[in-house]
Design an enzyme around this catalytic site. Structure first.
Site, PDB file in Angstrom:
ATOM      1  N   ASN A 166       0.876  -1.185   0.000  1.00  0.00           N
ATOM      2  CA  ASN A 166       0.000   0.000   0.000  1.00  0.00           C
ATOM      3  C   ASN A 166       0.909   1.229   0.000  1.00  0.00           C
ATOM      4  O   ASN A 166       1.483   1.572   1.029  1.00  0.00           O
ATOM      5  CB  ASN A 166      -0.898  -0.023   1.245  1.00  0.00           C
ATOM      6  CG  ASN A 166      -1.703   1.253   1.398  1.00  0.00           C
ATOM      7  OD1 ASN A 166      -1.860   2.021   0.446  1.00  0.00           O
ATOM      8  ND2 ASN A 166      -2.231   1.478   2.595  1.00  0.00           N
ATOM      9  N   TRP A 167       1.003   1.861  -1.144  1.00  0.00           N
ATOM     10  CA  TRP A 167       1.888   3.028  -1.259  1.00  0.00           C
ATOM     11  C   TRP A 167       1.341   4.246  -0.526  1.00  0.00           C
ATOM     12  O   TRP A 167       2.042   5.240  -0.378  1.00  0.00           O
ATOM     13  CB  TRP A 167       2.082   3.387  -2.744  1.00  0.00           C
ATOM     14  CG  TRP A 167       3.156   2.616  -3.429  1.00  0.00           C
ATOM     15  CD1 TRP A 167       3.859   1.550  -2.932  1.00  0.00           C
ATOM     16  CD2 TRP A 167       3.666   2.848  -4.758  1.00  0.00           C
ATOM     17  NE1 TRP A 167       4.770   1.115  -3.867  1.00  0.00           N
ATOM     18  CE2 TRP A 167       4.676   1.889  -4.993  1.00  0.00           C
ATOM     19  CE3 TRP A 167       3.361   3.768  -5.764  1.00  0.00           C
ATOM     20  CZ2 TRP A 167       5.383   1.838  -6.190  1.00  0.00           C
ATOM     21  CZ3 TRP A 167       4.063   3.704  -6.963  1.00  0.00           C
ATOM     22  CH2 TRP A 167       5.070   2.748  -7.178  1.00  0.00           C
ATOM     23  N   LYS A 168       0.079   4.208  -0.138  1.00  0.00           N
ATOM     24  CA  LYS A 168      -0.593   5.397   0.424  1.00  0.00           C
ATOM     25  C   LYS A 168      -0.374   6.568  -0.540  1.00  0.00           C
ATOM     26  O   LYS A 168      -0.333   6.361  -1.746  1.00  0.00           O
ATOM     27  CB  LYS A 168      -0.067   5.705   1.828  1.00  0.00           C
ATOM     28  CG  LYS A 168      -0.030   4.472   2.718  1.00  0.00           C
ATOM     29  CD  LYS A 168       0.139   4.818   4.165  1.00  0.00           C
ATOM     30  CE  LYS A 168       0.336   3.538   4.958  1.00  0.00           C
ATOM     31  NZ  LYS A 168       0.078   3.694   6.360  1.00  0.00           N
ATOM     32  N   HIS A 200      -9.619   1.371   5.190  1.00  0.00           N
ATOM     33  CA  HIS A 200      -8.323   1.545   5.857  1.00  0.00           C
ATOM     34  C   HIS A 200      -8.505   2.492   7.044  1.00  0.00           C
ATOM     35  O   HIS A 200      -9.285   3.440   6.971  1.00  0.00           O
ATOM     36  CB  HIS A 200      -7.303   2.113   4.862  1.00  0.00           C
ATOM     37  CG  HIS A 200      -5.897   2.045   5.367  1.00  0.00           C
ATOM     38  ND1 HIS A 200      -5.416   2.928   6.304  1.00  0.00           N
ATOM     39  CD2 HIS A 200      -4.873   1.200   5.082  1.00  0.00           C
ATOM     40  CE1 HIS A 200      -4.156   2.619   6.570  1.00  0.00           C
ATOM     41  NE2 HIS A 200      -3.796   1.575   5.845  1.00  0.00           N
ATOM     42  N   GLU A 217      -5.531  -4.912  10.745  1.00  0.00           N
ATOM     43  CA  GLU A 217      -4.517  -3.874  10.899  1.00  0.00           C
ATOM     44  C   GLU A 217      -4.715  -3.109  12.207  1.00  0.00           C
ATOM     45  O   GLU A 217      -5.489  -2.134  12.251  1.00  0.00           O
ATOM     46  CB  GLU A 217      -4.602  -2.889   9.731  1.00  0.00           C
ATOM     47  CG  GLU A 217      -4.333  -3.508   8.386  1.00  0.00           C
ATOM     48  CD  GLU A 217      -3.704  -2.498   7.435  1.00  0.00           C
ATOM     49  OE1 GLU A 217      -2.652  -2.799   6.884  1.00  0.00           O
ATOM     50  OE2 GLU A 217      -4.259  -1.398   7.286  1.00  0.00           O
ATOM     51  N   GLY A 266       2.527  -1.099   4.276  1.00  0.00           N
ATOM     52  CA  GLY A 266       2.625   0.317   3.917  1.00  0.00           C
ATOM     53  C   GLY A 266       4.069   0.729   3.696  1.00  0.00           C
ATOM     54  O   GLY A 266       4.623   0.581   2.611  1.00  0.00           O
ATOM     55  N   GLY A 267       4.708   1.237   4.757  1.00  0.00           N
ATOM     56  CA  GLY A 267       6.062   1.786   4.664  1.00  0.00           C
ATOM     57  C   GLY A 267       7.048   0.922   3.894  1.00  0.00           C
ATOM     58  O   GLY A 267       7.735   1.409   2.991  1.00  0.00           O
TER      59      GLY A 267
HETATM   60  C1  PEP Z   1      -0.894   0.141   5.890  1.00  0.00           C
HETATM   61  O1  PEP Z   1      -0.783   1.196   5.316  1.00  0.00           O
HETATM   62  O2  PEP Z   1      -1.878  -0.557   5.682  1.00  0.00           O
HETATM   63  C2  PEP Z   1       0.174  -0.292   6.807  1.00  0.00           C
HETATM   64  C3  PEP Z   1       0.055  -1.433   7.423  1.00  0.00           C
HETATM   65  O3  PEP Z   1       1.250   0.568   6.970  1.00  0.00           O
HETATM   66  P1  PEP Z   1       2.665   0.225   7.644  1.00  0.00           P
HETATM   67  O4  PEP Z   1       3.127  -1.085   7.037  1.00  0.00           O
HETATM   68  O5  PEP Z   1       3.547   1.361   7.269  1.00  0.00           O
HETATM   69  O6  PEP Z   1       2.451   0.092   9.094  1.00  0.00           O
END
Ligand code: PEP
Length: 261
Positions: A13-15, A99, A171, A238-239
């Site tokens: 997930n690039w956000k 999300h 999440e 995400g990150g």
């Molecule tokens: C996400 O954006 O769904 C996520 C889990 O982010 P991160 O991996 O950065 O915690």
């Protein structure tokens, strides 16, 4: 994970990061890793503006492209919004729904989530439905009840047949972007509770076919332990998904785990 009954899915997930012009190079770097992980579906969820480039770059690879949101209406006077039919027409296969960032910053409710899940399924997209508790809820020992409630709302009026296309992502809000990852046992406890709830609604057969992902600071360093759990069928990342080496490392961890599964 359990290769016999359900797919392992590693979804990035690039956000709101990177530029459309960066999709091609990124997918070029990731595609060998995705090709090697035979039993694992690899998904990349990018901003709306990147979708066309990403779909084009991913053609002929094992990487499917997903969006990060959608509107629940098919079309109409919703300035600035994007429908599931539009996404499907572009060649998008998945869409993240509910999300925690959308729930927190854009006021998305459980009712919105349910409408969006229905719209995604109607358009032939696979919804990745996000559920998760805040730290407060966890510290009050109410995490499982909270997740069960979110799940029931999200899937209201969804049939067992439709459920086959649904992906769930657990999440915990306190783990997203914080570097604070849930333990494998915590992730699995919630994954099992989600499957148990699905079993109660849809029966054992339908429930065991659903992929339940974990998301929250998953990285190439902690993926192995999480993915070894029976009710963690992959990750929403995400990150770490901003770096092909890191996401590739998570895909590799899934491949290793699947070999012995
Ligand atoms: C996400 O954006 O769904 C996520 C889990 O982010 P991160 O991996 O950065 O915690």
């Amino acid at each position: 994970m359990n290769r016999r009954y359900r797919k392992t899915i590693i979804a990035g997930n690039w956000k709101m990061n990177k530029l459309p012009s960066e999709c091609k190079e990124y997918i070029l770097r990731l595609k060998e890793k995705a090709a090697a992980a035979k039993w694992c579906d690899v998904v990349l969820c990018v901003p709306f503006t990147h979708l066309a480039s990403a779909v084009k770059a991913a053609r002929g690879t094992r990487i499917a492209i997903g969006a990060q949101n959608c509107h629940f209406a098919d079309k109409g006077a919703y300035t600035g919004e994007v429908s599931c039919a539009m996404l499907a027409d572009l060649g998008v296969k998945y869409v993240i729904i509910g999300h925690s960032e959308r729930r927190a910053y854009f006021g998305e409710t459980d009712l919105d989530v349910n409408k969006k899940v229905k719209a995604a399924l109607d358009a032939g997209l696979r919804p990745i439905v996000c559920l998760g508790e805040s730290l407060d809820i966890r510290e009050n020992n109410a995490a499982l009840d909270h997740i069960r409630m979110q799940l029931k709302f999200a899937l209201k009026d969804i049939t067992a047949q439709q459920l086959r296309k649904v992906v769930i992502a657990y999440e915990p809000i306190w783990a997203i972007g914080t570097g604070k990852v849930a333990t494998a046992e915590q992730a699995n406890e919630v994954g099992s509770a989600i499957r148990e709830t699905l079993r109660a609604i849809y029966g054992a057969r339908a429930a065991r076919g659903v992929s339940i992902l974990y998301g929250g600071s998953m990285s190439e360093k902690n993926a192995e332990g999480l993915l070894a759990m029976p009710d963690v069928d992959g990750g929403l990342i995400g990150g770490a998904s901003l770096d092909t080496e890191k996401l590739g490392g998570i895909i590799e961890a899934a491949r290793q785990e699947l070999k012995g599964n």
